[in-house]
Design an enzyme around this catalytic site. Structure first.
Site, PDB file in Angstrom:
ATOM      1  N   ASP A  12       0.873  -1.169   0.000  1.00 37.17           N
ATOM      2  CA  ASP A  12       0.000   0.000   0.000  1.00 37.17           C
ATOM      3  C   ASP A  12       0.906   1.213   0.000  1.00 37.17           C
ATOM      4  OD1 ASP A  12      -1.815   2.141   0.694  1.00 37.17           O
ATOM      5  OD2 ASP A  12      -3.210   0.593   1.379  1.00 37.17           O
ATOM      6  N   VAL A  16       0.510   2.903   6.390  1.00 34.62           N
ATOM      7  CA  VAL A  16      -0.550   2.735   7.395  1.00 34.62           C
ATOM      8  C   VAL A  16      -1.476   3.945   7.377  1.00 34.62           C
ATOM      9  CG1 VAL A  16      -1.053   2.491   9.860  1.00 34.62           C
ATOM     10  CG2 VAL A  16       0.904   1.302   8.855  1.00 34.62           C
ATOM     11  N   HIS A  17      -2.758   3.665   7.193  1.00 42.68           N
ATOM     12  CA  HIS A  17      -3.818   4.677   7.222  1.00 42.68           C
ATOM     13  C   HIS A  17      -5.039   3.969   7.782  1.00 42.68           C
ATOM     14  CE1 HIS A  17      -5.450   2.744   3.590  1.00 42.68           C
ATOM     15  NE2 HIS A  17      -4.169   2.571   3.308  1.00 42.68           N
ATOM     16  N   GLY A  18      -6.168   4.630   7.838  1.00 45.32           N
ATOM     17  CA  GLY A  18      -7.350   4.050   8.468  1.00 45.32           C
ATOM     18  C   GLY A  18      -7.729   2.668   7.972  1.00 45.32           C
ATOM     19  N   GLY A  21      -4.860   0.284   9.046  1.00 43.05           N
ATOM     20  CA  GLY A  21      -4.691   0.236  10.492  1.00 43.05           C
ATOM     21  C   GLY A  21      -5.894  -0.246  11.265  1.00 43.05           C
TER      22      GLY A  21
END
Length: 160
Positions: A12, A16-18, A21
């Site tokens: 990705d 790390v994003h919503g 995560g």
């Protein structure tokens, strides 16, 4: 040295994003996010932003270079359910060739940029990416595109 408990490896380019995560982490039961990325390993700002997302999910997070991932991941405790997050197919290939036991590779998000062709709605790849995918597949890694857990997996060989 033991085999690390890598529950999922995902490409990705946002790292790390919503979605990663929260959605992916809970769906796979991970308790540790391991971001293997040379730039993120050096950037306190990137780390702070990603750590906030990990904290929301109640999981640990580490930021390692590719080389540290190769040299250290085998020391992980069996209790650690590792969600390995990387940025590019080439990074995945470096890790696999370095001995990191990646059995499957989830391709989630690769943004459009110059010389990249669209493979799916959210995945664009240039020739280097496609060659890395082919080599990973030849090395026995199950490579597939899947944006969110409820989406159907699209084998990479079906789109390149």
């Amino acid at each position: 040295m033991s085999t690390p408990n890598i529950v999922l490896t995902r490409i990705d380019n946002r790292l790390v994003h919503g979605q990663v995560g929260v959605v992916w982490t809970s769906s796979i039961g991970a308790n540790l996010l391991l971001v293997a990325n040379n730039d993120a390993a050096k950037s306190e700002l990137q780390q702070e932003l990603m750590a906030a997302t990990a904290e929301t999910s109640g999981v640990g997070i580490r930021f390692w270079t590719l080389e540290k991932t190769i040299s250290t991941i085998s020391k992980a405790s069996p209790r650690q359910k590792i969600f390995l997050i990387i940025k590019t197919p080439l990074d995945a290939l470096v890790l696999v060739k370095g001995g990191v036991p990646i059995k499957e590779l989830n391709v989630g998000n690769m943004h459009h940029s110059e010389n990249k062709v669209q493979l799916t709605k959210k995945v664009y790849a240039d020739q280097t990416d496609q060659d890395a995918f082919k080599e990973l597949t030849a090395l026995g890694v199950d490579v597939y595109i899947q944006d969110v857990p409820e989406d159907k997996k699209i084998p990479i060989k079906d789109v390149i």
